[in-house]
Design a protein around this motif. Sequence first.
Motif, PDB file in Angstrom:
ATOM      1  N   VAL A  14       0.840  -1.203   0.000  1.00  0.00           N
ATOM      2  CA  VAL A  14       0.000   0.000   0.000  1.00  0.00           C
ATOM      3  C   VAL A  14       0.873   1.250   0.000  1.00  0.00           C
ATOM      4  O   VAL A  14       0.650   2.190  -0.771  1.00  0.00           O
ATOM      5  CB  VAL A  14      -0.974   0.001   1.200  1.00  0.00           C
ATOM      6  N   GLU A  15       1.887   1.262   0.841  1.00  0.00           N
ATOM      7  CA  GLU A  15       2.790   2.404   0.934  1.00  0.00           C
ATOM      8  C   GLU A  15       3.506   2.642  -0.400  1.00  0.00           C
ATOM      9  O   GLU A  15       3.593   3.776  -0.876  1.00  0.00           O
ATOM     10  CB  GLU A  15       3.811   2.131   2.047  1.00  0.00           C
ATOM     11  N   THR A  16       3.999   1.579  -1.015  1.00  0.00           N
ATOM     12  CA  THR A  16       4.685   1.688  -2.301  1.00  0.00           C
ATOM     13  C   THR A  16       3.727   2.166  -3.389  1.00  0.00           C
ATOM     14  O   THR A  16       4.061   3.033  -4.196  1.00  0.00           O
ATOM     15  CB  THR A  16       5.308   0.332  -2.699  1.00  0.00           C
ATOM     16  N   PHE A  17       2.520   1.609  -3.424  1.00  0.00           N
ATOM     17  CA  PHE A  17       1.490   2.002  -4.387  1.00  0.00           C
ATOM     18  C   PHE A  17       1.241   3.506  -4.320  1.00  0.00           C
ATOM     19  O   PHE A  17       1.265   4.203  -5.337  1.00  0.00           O
ATOM     20  CB  PHE A  17       0.202   1.226  -4.076  1.00  0.00           C
ATOM     21  N   ARG A  18       1.021   4.000  -3.131  1.00  0.00           N
ATOM     22  CA  ARG A  18       0.698   5.422  -2.953  1.00  0.00           C
ATOM     23  C   ARG A  18       1.894   6.325  -3.247  1.00  0.00           C
ATOM     24  O   ARG A  18       1.729   7.435  -3.733  1.00  0.00           O
ATOM     25  CB  ARG A  18       0.148   5.659  -1.550  1.00  0.00           C
ATOM     26  N   ALA A  19       3.089   5.863  -2.966  1.00  0.00           N
ATOM     27  CA  ALA A  19       4.293   6.670  -3.206  1.00  0.00           C
ATOM     28  C   ALA A  19       4.685   6.706  -4.679  1.00  0.00           C
ATOM     29  O   ALA A  19       5.405   7.610  -5.103  1.00  0.00           O
ATOM     30  CB  ALA A  19       5.457   6.120  -2.382  1.00  0.00           C
TER      31      ALA A  19
END
Length: 137
Positions: A14-19
């Motif tokens: 999720v963190e990678t997706f949003r970043a």
Amino acid sequence: MNDAAFIEHNRQVVETFRANGGKVDGWGGILLLTIKGAKTGQERIYPLMSVPYGDSYLAVGSKGGSPKHPVWYYNLLANPDVTVEVGTEKFPATARLLSGEERAKAFVSAVEVFPNYAEYQEKTDREIPVFIIERKS
């Protein structure tokens, strides 16, 4: 993968997706589905394969061919109002479990996007559930 490791893995995705504007290396197309928990009512975010289906998306509960449905399946049945994130877009949507011919047609489309779904269906005795995720107007 135990539950704690799975939760941590999802958090990192999720963190990678949003970043990265909706991109995650090694995932191909991905979307985030935010669902309220069936028992807790707390929001949960699940990274799923992005399976476009007309103006909507499909959520395929394959769980890699496991004999059990993924946890999000039960949450989605209990709370079909969701939030979808795909690319840099975020929108409210409603999920509906498909059955019969409608499910069969959608599953064929899902396999065209992600061929492993066919293999997963062969591995399990359960019918892999398919939800249509329709944008709210």
